[in-house]
Design an enzyme around this catalytic site. Structure first.
Site, PDB file in Angstrom:
ATOM      1  N   CYS A  62      28.237 -72.972 -16.375  1.00 23.92           N
ATOM      2  CA  CYS A  62      29.631 -73.024 -16.814  1.00 23.92           C
ATOM      3  C   CYS A  62      30.595 -73.253 -15.641  1.00 23.92           C
ATOM      4  O   CYS A  62      31.360 -74.226 -15.645  1.00 23.92           O
ATOM      5  CB  CYS A  62      29.981 -71.759 -17.591  1.00 23.92           C
ATOM      6  SG  CYS A  62      29.399 -70.230 -16.838  1.00 23.92           S
TER       7      CYS A  62
HETATM    8  N1  LIG Z   1      26.748 -67.031 -21.422  1.00 27.84           N
HETATM    9  C1  LIG Z   1      27.220 -68.156 -20.904  1.00 27.84           C
HETATM   10  O1  LIG Z   1      28.441 -68.427 -20.906  1.00 27.84           O
HETATM   11  C2  LIG Z   1      26.282 -69.172 -20.307  1.00 27.84           C
HETATM   12  C3  LIG Z   1      26.798 -70.399 -19.910  1.00 27.84           C
HETATM   13  C4  LIG Z   1      25.936 -71.354 -19.355  1.00 27.84           C
HETATM   14  C5  LIG Z   1      24.597 -71.059 -19.229  1.00 27.84           C
HETATM   15  N2  LIG Z   1      24.120 -69.830 -19.596  1.00 27.84           N
HETATM   16  C6  LIG Z   1      22.701 -69.587 -19.419  1.00 27.84           C
HETATM   17  O2  LIG Z   1      22.090 -69.704 -20.695  1.00 27.84           O
HETATM   18  C7  LIG Z   1      20.950 -68.860 -20.757  1.00 27.84           C
HETATM   19  C8  LIG Z   1      21.075 -67.980 -21.983  1.00 27.84           C
HETATM   20  O3  LIG Z   1      22.155 -67.098 -21.794  1.00 27.84           O
HETATM   21  P1  LIG Z   1      22.668 -66.116 -22.953  1.00 27.84           P
HETATM   22  O4  LIG Z   1      23.761 -65.345 -22.348  1.00 27.84           O
HETATM   23  O5  LIG Z   1      22.931 -66.888 -24.203  1.00 27.84           O
HETATM   24  O6  LIG Z   1      21.409 -65.216 -23.315  1.00 27.84           O
HETATM   25  P2  LIG Z   1      20.418 -64.295 -22.445  1.00 27.84           P
HETATM   26  O7  LIG Z   1      20.851 -62.896 -22.616  1.00 27.84           O
HETATM   27  O8  LIG Z   1      20.231 -64.814 -21.076  1.00 27.84           O
HETATM   28  O9  LIG Z   1      19.052 -64.575 -23.230  1.00 27.84           O
HETATM   29  C9  LIG Z   1      18.825 -63.976 -24.445  1.00 27.84           C
HETATM   30  C10 LIG Z   1      17.778 -64.700 -25.283  1.00 27.84           C
HETATM   31  O10 LIG Z   1      16.603 -65.007 -24.550  1.00 27.84           O
HETATM   32  C11 LIG Z   1      15.451 -64.451 -25.222  1.00 27.84           C
HETATM   33  N3  LIG Z   1      14.466 -64.069 -24.195  1.00 27.84           N
HETATM   34  C12 LIG Z   1      14.651 -63.201 -23.171  1.00 27.84           C
HETATM   35  N4  LIG Z   1      13.531 -63.131 -22.404  1.00 27.84           N
HETATM   36  C13 LIG Z   1      12.631 -63.978 -22.969  1.00 27.84           C
HETATM   37  C14 LIG Z   1      11.288 -64.323 -22.663  1.00 27.84           C
HETATM   38  N5  LIG Z   1      10.653 -63.805 -21.601  1.00 27.84           N
HETATM   39  N6  LIG Z   1      10.650 -65.200 -23.473  1.00 27.84           N
HETATM   40  C15 LIG Z   1      11.279 -65.745 -24.542  1.00 27.84           C
HETATM   41  N7  LIG Z   1      12.554 -65.449 -24.898  1.00 27.84           N
HETATM   42  C16 LIG Z   1      13.227 -64.578 -24.113  1.00 27.84           C
HETATM   43  C17 LIG Z   1      16.030 -63.269 -25.979  1.00 27.84           C
HETATM   44  O11 LIG Z   1      15.254 -62.976 -27.135  1.00 27.84           O
HETATM   45  P3  LIG Z   1      14.067 -61.918 -27.149  1.00 27.84           P
HETATM   46  O12 LIG Z   1      14.156 -61.106 -25.878  1.00 27.84           O
HETATM   47  O13 LIG Z   1      14.298 -61.114 -28.371  1.00 27.84           O
HETATM   48  O14 LIG Z   1      12.843 -62.770 -27.222  1.00 27.84           O
HETATM   49  C18 LIG Z   1      17.412 -63.770 -26.392  1.00 27.84           C
HETATM   50  O15 LIG Z   1      17.354 -64.480 -27.614  1.00 27.84           O
HETATM   51  C19 LIG Z   1      20.923 -68.044 -19.442  1.00 27.84           C
HETATM   52  O16 LIG Z   1      19.986 -68.615 -18.551  1.00 27.84           O
HETATM   53  C20 LIG Z   1      22.338 -68.191 -18.927  1.00 27.84           C
HETATM   54  O17 LIG Z   1      22.413 -68.117 -17.511  1.00 27.84           O
HETATM   55  C21 LIG Z   1      24.929 -68.901 -20.143  1.00 27.84           C
END
Ligand SMILES: NC(=O)c1ccc[n+]([C@@H]2O[C@H](COP(=O)([O-])OP(=O)(O)OC[C@H]3O[C@@H](n4cnc5c(N)ncnc54)[C@H](OP(=O)(O)O)[C@@H]3O)[C@@H](O)[C@H]2O)c1
Length: 344
Positions: free
Chosen positions: A150
């Protein structure tokens, strides 16, 4: 219809993908994973999706089911795509990764910032950095796309016109950036509590944030050489939004910066260069896949101030991921994304 899988459907970027794909005429979400919510219906967890995904339930990630999809998005913490991407690519499935796993081309640099060995360095030559405004042609041919972060999206789009034109001193760049709390994800953390983050503003990561090497990598490409960047992120009490205030010294004050920015982004469907003197607001891009930019030269001096705003979950993550999907499948880049921001 393009058959879509999403790994990590319960985080904010996962549910934002679902919201955007619900309006996409050519994509159908066939698989959505969560280990902790396996068996739960998507609409039971996210009531805003009721009526859009009847029958779709979270399931445990399974490479066979995912490998039967045309494309799989990873909306997971770093390290997860490293482990699964190779197998999916081997099955002919395209991978669009929203995490940082494939954003840095240098595996050693990645390990340094993420504190663990790079899990798939062999895939790095295939990884295309998914910033369409820079890499559109490469994205068309890609099978593995690293969606930019972001802060890196808002910051690079703001600096690019100056650096590509060679009119800013590349060694003295400053990015003073503010983020809403959803940028930290949905996981419980004290710093994200309402009573901690509300009515408060603070800087963090001043000595080095993980987005610094990603932004620097992109700016070096734009400048065609070394750059010097000071990047200071801040947490602000809003839910969505990134506001980057960018500073650079111009080496040639005779250049019409407004014209330069307008020309650079004239053909970009998701970058809006505002009229001279404007102040873009994060609320104007809330829910929309837009980066809104204004360029200033206060008092006509040699210091340029660029203001760049995005929604961290849309142009800063899931919207940009869908934009990449459209490009890689040869669709109209705007498909499913052409809506205005929510206001107020
Ligand atoms: N938030 C933002 O504004 C933003 C912006 C740009 C990029 N990002 C990036 O996007 C990604 C996702 O971010 P987020 O904030 O939406 O969620 P997150 O908290 O990073 O990830 C949550 C999701 O990942 C799954 N997960 C966690 N560990 C896992 C594993 N070992 N195997 C399979 N699934 C797994 C979880 O489900 P379960 O644990 O139930 O399987 C949950 O659905 C991150 O890398 C983050 O840096 C975020």
């Amino acid at each position: 219809m393009i058959k879509v899988g999403i790994v990590g459907g319960t985080g904010y970027t996962g549910v934002e993908l679902l919201r955007l794909l619900a309006q996409h005429p050519q994509a159908e979400v066939a698989v959505i994973t969560s280990r902790s919510e396996s068996g739960v219906a998507v609409a039971d967890m996210y009531p805003n999706l009721r009526g859009h995904y009847d029958g779709l339930k979270f399931s445990v990630p399974d490479s066979k089911t995912l490998g039967a999809c045309d494309v799989v998005f990873f909306a997971t913490p770093h390290g997860v795509a490293h482990a699964l991407a190779g197998e999916l690519l081997g099955a002919g499935t395209k991978v669009i990764d929203l995490s940082a796993d494939f954003r840095l081309q240098d595996a050693a640099e990645w390990s340094k910032w993420y504190g663990q060995p790079h899990g798939a360095p062999d895939l790095l030559p295939d990884a295309v950095y998914g910033l369409p405004e820079v890499n559109r042609e490469k994205i068309r041919q890609a099978r593995l796309i690293a969606v930019p972060g972001c802060y890196p999206t808002a910051t690079q789009l703001g600096f690019l016109p100056l650096l590509e034109a060679g009119i800013a001193d590349p060694l003295r760049l400053i990015a003073d950036c503010k983020s809403g709390v959803s940028g930290a994800g949905r996981g419980a953390a004290v710093g994200s509590l309402f009573s901690e983050a509300g009515e408060n503003m603070k800087a963090y990561g001043v000595k080095g944030h993980r987005h610094l090497p990603e932004i620097s990598q992109g700016l070096r490409r734009a400048a065609g050489g070394e750059i010097g960047l000071t990047f200071v992120p801040h947490l602000t009490p809003m839910i969505r939004g990134i506001h980057s205030t960018l500073y650079a010294n111009v080496v040639d004050t005779s250049v019409d910066l407004q014209a330069l920015f307008e020309k650079r982004y004239a053909d970009e469907p998701f970058v809006d260069v505002m009229p001279a003197g404007s102040h873009p607001e994060t609320r104007s891009v809330r829910g929309a896949n837009v980066c809104r930019i204004a360029v200033h030269r206060p008092q006509g001096g040699d210091l340029v101030v660029v203001l760049s705003v995005i929604d961290n979950l849309v142009k800063g993550a899931s919207g940009q991921a869908v934009q990449n999907l459209n490009i890689v499948f040869g669709l109209d880049e705007r498909m499913g994304l052409n809506h205005a921001g929510l206001l107020p």
